[in-house]
Design an enzyme around this catalytic site. Structure first.
Site, short mmCIF file in Angstrom:
data_model
loop_
_atom_site.label_atom_id
_atom_site.label_comp_id
_atom_site.label_asym_id
_atom_site.label_seq_id
_atom_site.Cartn_x
_atom_site.Cartn_y
_atom_site.Cartn_z
N ASP A 1 9.41 4.43 0.18
CA ASP A 1 8.19 4.98 0.80
C ASP A 1 8.36 4.86 2.31
O ASP A 1 8.25 3.76 2.88
CB ASP A 1 6.97 4.19 0.31
CG ASP A 1 5.68 4.68 0.97
OD1 ASP A 1 5.76 5.47 1.94
OD2 ASP A 1 4.60 4.27 0.52
N LYS B 1 2.82 11.34 7.52
CA LYS B 1 2.43 10.93 8.90
C LYS B 1 3.17 11.70 9.99
O LYS B 1 2.87 12.85 10.22
CB LYS B 1 2.60 9.42 9.05
CG LYS B 1 1.84 8.65 7.92
CD LYS B 1 0.90 7.63 8.39
CE LYS B 1 0.24 6.91 7.21
NZ LYS B 1 -1.01 6.29 7.47
N TYR C 1 0.84 -1.19 0.00
CA TYR C 1 0.00 0.00 0.00
C TYR C 1 0.88 1.25 0.00
O TYR C 1 1.78 1.38 0.84
CB TYR C 1 -0.91 0.02 1.24
CG TYR C 1 -1.83 1.23 1.27
CD1 TYR C 1 -2.81 1.38 0.29
CD2 TYR C 1 -1.71 2.20 2.24
CE1 TYR C 1 -3.65 2.49 0.30
CE2 TYR C 1 -2.55 3.31 2.26
CZ TYR C 1 -3.51 3.45 1.27
OH TYR C 1 -4.34 4.55 1.27
#
Ligand SMILES: Cc1ncc(COP(=O)(O)O)c(C=O)c1O
Length: 451
Positions: free
Chosen positions: A259, A286, A156
């Site tokens: 990522d 985040k 993801y």
């Protein structure tokens, strides 16, 4: 909010069945598809609605107190209402929340990221992790002049079309020609043509990875890699996979995109340092926003020059109305300052303790379950077979029924995990919280598996 003292089942704390939350959900259904703004925050019968949070505790609108291991999908490193962030936000908010001009706050946060993670020499902020990985992919295309990217099966990376490929493939469609993973578009919102520009790699099969990269390398702009991707089990890739990617990137001039939207929390200088990687581009998000919406693409100055707009049109355009807004910047700055090396190390050790406690509990109970993860991240699997990749943790009939039950049972115990029973620790947590989580998780997993 003070900590609870009980570690035993507490049916009166039946959080998901609070009447206030039930009413809030009924009301939401009239204006929100499915009654929830994010698919990920919904679970049956309905989630509790949050009223407030402080440190690692949430209070819902029915007054239930919940130990928060979801941390808004791992984006909160100091928990809720982190006092230095609240103070910095109060200070800034009265002076304007967004300008059609740069501010010095954005430079300060970029410097703070660069100072702890030298590979992030230059930084561009955006508003989400999805944008961060998307801009990194666009940068790779701009740098190489090639269209395609490679990514891991099941990984993801947010909601950009190309990065959703093979996020949800299953046994009926995941085998492509010659046994390589097929490139499967995610849903009906994605044009089928997208799949032809995505090469899907098997996370735990270095030989096959090497062969695919050897064949496809000349058309690849970038390889996108999360070294602890949750959907592929939350386990690190084997060294052979990393070697295959590194070799192909060097040989064909492919950009390595790490990522670290979640992974940045795993090491003071970022997850790539744990694995000895030297990415060309790093996607962040985040925790770097201190609880506010954020994303960033970062990397060595020569790579990031692809966004430089000062010599005419940039090779790759990047903007965003709210990118680098002062609120996110100041919250991110104080958050990263407080997440210094000792804090990172302490939290990672706490994660090791949690996983060890849970494994010992499962072994003592004689149940086939395990906890994967690294540092402050963890995920439950209901098997003792090795978890190595997306296919090895693809939910079977047992997981489909038992994981949601364990998730709800944990909520009844006053502990919030993500719906797939993964979680993260935050710095306000200590030995008492680890004890609560480990005790409840072992007991509830044992109980559900026995039922
Ligand atoms: C590894 C990874 N990359 C990218 C994203 C997308 O981030 P956002 O939800 O901020 O768009 C996520 C979100 O969970 C993620 O886990």
């Amino acid at each position: 909010m003070s900590s609870p003292v009980t570690t035993s089942a507490n049916p009166s704390n039946a959080t998901q069945f609070g009447m206030g939350s039930a009413r809030a959900f009924e009301r939401a259904k009239h204006v929100v598809p499915g009654g929830s703004m994010r698919s990920a925050t919904w679970f049956a019968p309905h989630p509790p609605y949050a009223a407030r949070g402080e440190g690692c505790w949430i209070e819902d609108i029915d007054g239930h107190r919940i130990l928060d291991c979801a941390n808004n999908f791992f984006s909160l490193i100091h928990g809720h209402a982190f006092p230095p962030a609240v103070e910095a936000l109060r200070d800034v908010i009265g002076r304007g929340t967004a300008f059609g001009l740069p501010t010095e706050y954005e430079t300060a946060l970029a410097e703070a990221i660069r100072d702890r993670a030298p590979r992030c020499e230059h930084v561009r902020f955006c508003n989400s992790g999805t944008e961060a990985v998307m801009f990194a992919v666009k940068a790779a295309r701009g740098l190489t002049g090639r269209p395609a990217i490679a990514k891991m099966e099941g990984a993801y990376h947010g909601a950009y079309d190309h990065l959703e490929v093979s996020l949800g493939s299953g046994p009926a469609n995941w085998d492509g020609p010659g046994g390589d993973p097929a490139a499967v578009v995610y849903d009906r919102g994605t044009p089928p043509g997208v799949a032809s520009d995505v090469v899907v790699l098997p996370y735990a099969d270095p030989e096959r990875c090497a062969a695919i990269l050897e064949r496809e390398g000349p058309r690849l702009a970038g390889v996108v890699l999360d070294t602890l991707t949750s959907k592929a089990g939350m386990v690190p890739p084997p060294q052979g996979t990393l070697d295959a990617i590194r070799d192909a990137c060097r040989r064909y001039g492919i950009m390595l995109i790490c990522d670290e939207v979640i992974g940045f929390r795993l090491a003071h200088a970022g997850a790539h340092t744990v694995f000895g990687l030297e990415p060309d581009l790093i996607a962040l998000g985040k925790i770097i926003g201190g609880g506010l919406p954020v994303g960033a693409v970062a990397g060595p100055a020569d790579r990031m020059a692809v966004f430089d707009h000062t010599h005419g049109a940039p090779a790759v355009a990047h903007g965003g109305t709210f990118s680098a807004n002062p609120l996110t910047m100041v919250a991110g700055l104080v958050t990263l300052e407080a997440f210094d090396k000792p804090a990172v190390d302490r939290l990672n050790r706490l994660g090791d303790t949690l996983r060890a406690r849970i494994h010992a509990g499962f072994a003592a109970a004689g149940i086939a379950a395990q906890m994967t993860g690294y540092g402050s991240l963890f995920r439950l699997h209901l098997t003792s077979a090795p978890i190595t990749d997306y296919r090895s943790c693809y939910p079977d009939a047992l997981a489909k029924t038992a994981i949601p039950k364990i998730h709800l049972a944990m909520l009844d115990r006053g502990i919030l995990l993500t719906p797939n029973c993964s979680g993260s620790l935050s710095t306000p947590m200590g030995a008492a919280e680890i004890d609560l989580i480990a005790t409840a998780l072992v007991e509830e997993t044992t109980r559900v598996l026995a039922s």
